[in-house]
Motif scaffolding. Sequence first.
Motif, PDB file in Angstrom:
ATOM      1  N   ASN A  88      77.039  54.732  61.521  1.00  6.98           N
ATOM      2  CA  ASN A  88      75.842  55.250  62.178  1.00  6.98           C
ATOM      3  C   ASN A  88      75.083  54.073  62.774  1.00  6.98           C
ATOM      4  O   ASN A  88      75.374  52.908  62.497  1.00  6.98           O
ATOM      5  CB  ASN A  88      74.968  56.038  61.203  1.00  6.98           C
ATOM      6  N   GLU A  89      74.100  54.378  63.588  1.00  8.43           N
ATOM      7  CA  GLU A  89      73.389  53.339  64.325  1.00  8.43           C
ATOM      8  C   GLU A  89      72.701  52.341  63.398  1.00  8.43           C
ATOM      9  O   GLU A  89      72.741  51.122  63.626  1.00  8.43           O
ATOM     10  CB  GLU A  89      72.366  53.978  65.255  1.00  8.43           C
ATOM     11  N   THR A  90      72.113  52.847  62.318  1.00  5.96           N
ATOM     12  CA  THR A  90      71.373  51.969  61.406  1.00  5.96           C
ATOM     13  C   THR A  90      72.284  50.966  60.716  1.00  5.96           C
ATOM     14  O   THR A  90      72.023  49.763  60.698  1.00  5.96           O
ATOM     15  CB  THR A  90      70.635  52.805  60.350  1.00  5.96           C
ATOM     16  N   TYR A  91      73.398  51.464  60.157  1.00  5.69           N
ATOM     17  CA  TYR A  91      74.254  50.560  59.401  1.00  5.69           C
ATOM     18  C   TYR A  91      75.063  49.643  60.313  1.00  5.69           C
ATOM     19  O   TYR A  91      75.296  48.481  59.982  1.00  5.69           O
ATOM     20  CB  TYR A  91      75.203  51.354  58.493  1.00  5.69           C
ATOM     21  N   LEU A  92      75.465  50.150  61.475  1.00  4.45           N
ATOM     22  CA  LEU A  92      76.174  49.285  62.409  1.00  4.45           C
ATOM     23  C   LEU A  92      75.269  48.171  62.917  1.00  4.45           C
ATOM     24  O   LEU A  92      75.717  47.047  63.155  1.00  4.45           O
ATOM     25  CB  LEU A  92      76.714  50.098  63.581  1.00  4.45           C
ATOM     26  N   SER A  93      73.989  48.490  63.057  1.00  3.40           N
ATOM     27  CA  SER A  93      73.017  47.462  63.438  1.00  3.40           C
ATOM     28  C   SER A  93      72.912  46.406  62.342  1.00  3.40           C
ATOM     29  O   SER A  93      72.830  45.201  62.621  1.00  3.40           O
ATOM     30  CB  SER A  93      71.651  48.096  63.703  1.00  3.40           C
TER      31      SER A  93
END
Length: 291
Positions: A88-93
């Motif tokens: 997801n965007e949060t963890y990939l960030s």
Amino acid sequence: MKTIYSILYIPLNATLGERLSIGILMTNGKDYYFKYSLDKLNAIKGIINTEKIHIIKSYLRALEKEVNFEDDSVLFHKELVNLSNWVNETYLSYLSKYSNNIIQFSNPKIIDIDLNENNFRRLFEKYVYKFDIGLKEDEKNVNVLDTVKKYLYPIIEKNVNIDITLTSLNFKNLFAPIEINFFGVNNVPVAGQTFDFDKKHYYLENDVTRYISLAKALELEGIKNGKYFVLGKEPNKMNKRSHNMWKHIRDSNFLKFIDVDEYEIVEEYIKEHNVRPYFGEERIDKRFIRS
């Protein structure tokens, strides 16, 4: 749902910030696509040590196994609820900031396109490499041999004899001809053979028996302690007899099983032990003779 993607990189020089794109991960929160380029990974083997290549390939294969499954389409994708825990965007960030020196993730980017096979292919070819769809389901029985011919042969062809047939003219105690993928010598014979462990058990057993007969023929001539590589893939566990044979070979001290995805192990052994072709260039009736 918004579509995001993150590019995976292999860092080459931390000081200069050099890195190489190797794969891409793409999701819309429901569907997940991941692919890496094996061709590109093999192209950089000369500038990355073998141990690190092993680690990188293991990491990428583990990621591919978690995200993907193989189907009849040209691409692999999967719907998994648990993947939303980290893809997801949060963890990939987070990964983009704190990833290790083996694989780095780019900061995820939002892209205003639908997530489908064609769009993923376009993005992969733009940021990573040409899109190799791999072998279809009915071609998997030759996957091991194709991999060895494509990636291992070019590296070892100066060190070993490639694709030769041995007979009693070569070794008197070899009672039936046997085709060998590669054959060399350092202080001991070094041989390699690919096996399709998913073929019918009778034929698999015959292939293994013939390979072992080569080792026995050499021992009868006083040529002992050879290195006999077996390259293949673990067969389907439902095929119990073949799977048991695979396990016996894998656990054997006599034969050395190498998963074909780890063919670099063979390359490393051949290079480190200065293996050379067992036979010279001279031929009689198109057959090799002993040097």
